[in-house]
Design a protein around this motif. Structure first.
Motif, mmCIF file in Angstrom:
data_model
loop_
_atom_site.group_PDB
_atom_site.id
_atom_site.type_symbol
_atom_site.label_atom_id
_atom_site.label_comp_id
_atom_site.label_asym_id
_atom_site.label_seq_id
_atom_site.Cartn_x
_atom_site.Cartn_y
_atom_site.Cartn_z
ATOM 1 N N ARG A 74 0.871 -1.180 0.000
ATOM 2 C CA ARG A 74 0.000 0.000 0.000
ATOM 3 C C ARG A 74 0.900 1.221 0.000
ATOM 4 O O ARG A 74 1.821 1.324 0.820
ATOM 5 N N VAL A 75 0.649 2.134 -0.918
ATOM 6 C CA VAL A 75 1.418 3.377 -1.027
ATOM 7 C C VAL A 75 0.512 4.538 -0.672
ATOM 8 O O VAL A 75 -0.637 4.592 -1.107
ATOM 9 N N SER A 76 1.027 5.455 0.123
ATOM 10 C CA SER A 76 0.276 6.677 0.394
ATOM 11 C C SER A 76 1.211 7.867 0.258
ATOM 12 O O SER A 76 2.430 7.746 0.391
ATOM 13 N N LEU A 85 6.310 9.970 0.165
ATOM 14 C CA LEU A 85 5.747 8.690 -0.201
ATOM 15 C C LEU A 85 6.052 7.694 0.914
ATOM 16 O O LEU A 85 7.190 7.601 1.371
ATOM 17 N N VAL A 86 5.023 6.982 1.368
ATOM 18 C CA VAL A 86 5.145 5.989 2.436
ATOM 19 C C VAL A 86 4.643 4.658 1.882
ATOM 20 O O VAL A 86 3.625 4.622 1.179
ATOM 21 N N LEU A 87 5.346 3.572 2.191
ATOM 22 C CA LEU A 87 4.969 2.271 1.666
ATOM 23 C C LEU A 87 4.941 1.241 2.788
ATOM 24 O O LEU A 87 5.891 1.117 3.550
ATOM 25 N N VAL A 138 -8.466 -5.306 -3.395
ATOM 26 C CA VAL A 138 -7.570 -6.105 -4.218
ATOM 27 C C VAL A 138 -6.896 -5.220 -5.258
ATOM 28 O O VAL A 138 -5.724 -5.349 -5.538
ATOM 29 N N LYS A 139 -7.627 -4.286 -5.842
ATOM 30 C CA LYS A 139 -7.054 -3.360 -6.808
ATOM 31 C C LYS A 139 -6.258 -2.312 -6.045
ATOM 32 O O LYS A 139 -6.807 -1.524 -5.296
ATOM 33 N N ARG A 140 -4.950 -2.343 -6.195
ATOM 34 C CA ARG A 140 -4.098 -1.416 -5.449
ATOM 35 C C ARG A 140 -4.309 0.016 -5.912
ATOM 36 O O ARG A 140 -4.469 0.272 -7.094
#
Length: 156
Positions: A74-76, A85-87, A138-140
């Motif tokens: 998950r990227v935000s 950017l945080v992952l 499910v769809k990133r």
């Protein structure tokens, strides 16, 4: 991409608009088949805007899923002072990619690399988690929290 499944008897799907970008290949297949096929599916039409260009979730999928053991991510994006950017990621315990491996893969995305060069983006925390909440689809998507006053946006 718009799908129609008129051949299904129990539950036909009529004009389901996915929002994905793809092209139709009508040329004969190498196997001899003549049915048209989808090709070059590139994910959603809209990307997440970064100073260095648009970042698409499909680009991240293509890069990050090359890492052995990576199962999901998950990227935000947020903006404490500059875009960050945080992952978070889920990986097999015995084959978990390291933070540096993930960072190297992220730098292969032109929009991220160019934004870093322009010093308008930093890569923040990269951490392994055990799983995601049920709201993680499910769809990133790229969760964009930079414009909170306009409401949070998710970019596929």
């Amino acid at each position: 991409m718009v799908l129609t499944t008129l051949g299904r008897e129990a539950m036909p799907l009529i004009r389901y608009r996915t929002g994905d970008l793809a092209s139709l290949d009508r040329s004969p297949c190498r196997c001899g088949g003549v049915t048209a096929r989808l090709k070059n599916s590139r994910g959603r039409l809209t990307g997440c805007p970064l100073p260095g260009g648009l970042l698409f979730s499909q680009d991240l999928d293509d890069l990050l899923f090359q890492l052995p053991g990576l199962l999901d991510y998950r990227v935000s994006l947020d903006r404490p002072s500059t875009d960050r950017l945080v992952l978070d990621f889920v990986a097999l315990a015995e084959k978990s990619p390291g933070e540096e491996e993930i960072r190297r893969q992220l730098l292969r995305a032109a929009a991220i690399r160019d934004s870093l060069v322009e010093e308008q983006l930093v890569i923040g925390r990269i951490r392994q988690v055990t799983g995601f909440a049920a709201s993680h689809t499910v769809k990133r998507t790229i969760v964009d929290q930079r414009e909170k006053e306009e409401g949070n946006a998710a970019h596929p």
